[in-house]
Structures are given as structure tokens and as C-alpha cells.
Design a protein around this motif. Structure first.
Motif, PDB file in Angstrom:
ATOM      1  N   PRO A 198      36.040  35.425  38.234  1.00 26.56           N
ATOM      2  CA  PRO A 198      36.902  34.385  38.815  1.00 26.56           C
ATOM      3  C   PRO A 198      37.520  33.500  37.729  1.00 26.56           C
ATOM      4  N   ILE A 199      38.776  33.129  37.958  1.00 31.43           N
ATOM      5  CA  ILE A 199      39.446  32.186  37.061  1.00 31.43           C
ATOM      6  C   ILE A 199      39.926  31.000  37.900  1.00 31.43           C
ATOM      7  N   GLU A 200      40.345  29.954  37.236  1.00 30.28           N
ATOM      8  CA  GLU A 200      40.773  28.735  37.928  1.00 30.28           C
ATOM      9  C   GLU A 200      42.211  28.851  38.413  1.00 30.28           C
ATOM     10  N   GLN A 201      42.409  29.647  39.427  1.00 28.06           N
ATOM     11  CA  GLN A 201      43.719  29.734  40.051  1.00 28.06           C
ATOM     12  C   GLN A 201      43.527  30.109  41.510  1.00 28.06           C
ATOM     13  N   GLY A 202      44.245  29.447  42.378  1.00 28.59           N
ATOM     14  CA  GLY A 202      44.139  29.685  43.814  1.00 28.59           C
ATOM     15  C   GLY A 202      44.272  28.376  44.551  1.00 28.59           C
ATOM     16  N   GLY A 203      43.322  28.116  45.424  1.00 28.30           N
ATOM     17  CA  GLY A 203      43.364  26.855  46.136  1.00 28.30           C
ATOM     18  C   GLY A 203      42.575  26.889  47.420  1.00 28.30           C
ATOM     19  N   ASN A 206      45.178  21.861  48.279  1.00 30.89           N
ATOM     20  CA  ASN A 206      44.620  21.799  46.933  1.00 30.89           C
ATOM     21  C   ASN A 206      44.946  23.096  46.194  1.00 30.89           C
ATOM     22  N   THR A 207      46.082  23.104  45.528  1.00 32.08           N
ATOM     23  CA  THR A 207      46.490  24.277  44.754  1.00 32.08           C
ATOM     24  C   THR A 207      45.970  24.126  43.333  1.00 32.08           C
ATOM     25  N   ILE A 208      45.333  25.186  42.849  1.00 35.86           N
ATOM     26  CA  ILE A 208      44.790  25.191  41.493  1.00 35.86           C
ATOM     27  C   ILE A 208      45.544  26.251  40.695  1.00 35.86           C
ATOM     28  N   LEU A 209      46.179  25.817  39.606  1.00 37.59           N
ATOM     29  CA  LEU A 209      46.955  26.750  38.788  1.00 37.59           C
ATOM     30  C   LEU A 209      46.392  26.803  37.376  1.00 37.59           C
ATOM     31  N   PHE A 210      46.269  28.019  36.855  1.00 36.89           N
ATOM     32  CA  PHE A 210      45.881  28.214  35.470  1.00 36.89           C
ATOM     33  C   PHE A 210      46.945  27.566  34.599  1.00 36.89           C
ATOM     34  N   LYS A 211      46.557  27.032  33.474  1.00 33.79           N
ATOM     35  CA  LYS A 211      47.490  26.258  32.640  1.00 33.79           C
ATOM     36  C   LYS A 211      48.645  27.090  32.074  1.00 33.79           C
ATOM     37  N   ASN A 212      48.415  28.358  31.822  1.00 36.68           N
ATOM     38  CA  ASN A 212      49.446  29.226  31.248  1.00 36.68           C
ATOM     39  C   ASN A 212      49.655  30.439  32.136  1.00 36.68           C
TER      40      ASN A 212
END
Length: 146
Positions: free
Chosen positions: A68-73, A22-28
Motif C-alpha cells: 500500500p502507498i499513500e494514495q486514495g481516500g 478525504n482524498t490522499i495523493l502521493f506527492k509525485n
């Protein structure tokens, strides 16, 4: 049980299976490279008769830029080993196998190093391409059961 006798040729990594990816990547693209809070833990299962050991590694990674930001996994990966003469690495205590620390640490080290390469490859064409999982102290991973 000889705790200090690891014979590499008797350890066979036979399969690797992604259980959760589950990889979470920031939109930009971010203006600043974040720091990452990385947590690794494990569990171990075995089949003594078939001389098979399974190590599951759990990795959670969250980006931080002040907050924390929405990036990681989050990831769960199984590593399957066939061990020749597995009985050399445990003794029975209270009707359960007690594996030597050096044996489990060896399997954890192989598994984590392999996971580092797998995730480096997974992330290479993403915003996470500059992230390389840190080298860790295997005794700490040994204590981090899930």
C-alpha cells in the motif's frame, strides 16, 4: 408490498451531501499506475411519515504497488430521496419497516452510479484522473452495511 413494482417517476433524488471527502495523493507522479483496493458499504435511514429515505455510501480506496502507498481516500456521501407512495415498498414486521430488496437495491444503484460520476469529476485534475470506480454487483452492496 409489490416487490417487483418500481416506478421511476415516484423516486426523487432531492439532495446529495458530502459528509466526508478525504482524498490522499502521493506527492509525485508515480512511475507505474497502481492498482486500487476499493471497499464500498452503505447504511439506510428513513422517515416513513415524510416518505424520505437517506442512503449513505462509504467508499475507501487505497493504492497498491506491491505494498500500500499513500494514495486514495475515504468518502461518505448522503443521498436523500423523496419517495411517492413509500408504503408500497415495505411491510411492518416486529414494529419495524422491512423494505423490499428490489427497492433498496434500486436506491443503492442510483446512489452508487451517481457517486461514480461525482468522484470521476472530483479526481479529473489529479493523479487519480485515470481511476474510474468499478461497476459492482448491487446485491453485494446490499449486504455491505456499515
Amino acid at each position: 408490498m409489490d416487490e417487483n413494482k418500481i416506478v421511476p417517476s415516484k423516486i426523487h433524488l432531492t439532495n446529495i451531501k458530502w459528509e466526508k471527502e478525504n482524498t490522499i495523493l502521493f506527492k509525485n507522479r508515480l512511475e507505474k499506475n497502481p492498482d486500487y483496493d476499493i471497499t464500498v458499504s452503505h447504511n439506510m435511514m428513513h422517515n416513513l411519515e415524510k416518505e424520505i429515505v437517506k442512503i449513505r455510501l462509504f467508499l475507501d480506496m487505497n493504492a497498491l504497488i506491491d505494498d500500500p502507498i499513500e494514495q486514495g481516500g475515504s468518502y461518505e456521501v448522503d443521498f436523500f430521496y423523496k419517495i411517492d407512495d413509500l408504503s408500497d415498498h415495505y411491510q411492518i414486521s416486529n414494529n419495524k419497516p422491512l423494505f423490499s430488496g428490489i427497492f433498496v437495491s434500486t436506491l443503492l444503484g442510483i446512489s452508487y452510479s451517481t457517486l461514480r460520476g461525482m468522484l470521476f469529476n472530483t479526481w479529473k485534475d489529479t493523479f487519480l484522473s485515470n481511476v474510474i470506480l468499478p461497476v459492482i454487483a448491487i446485491p453485494d452492496l446490499l449486504k455491505s452495511k456499515r
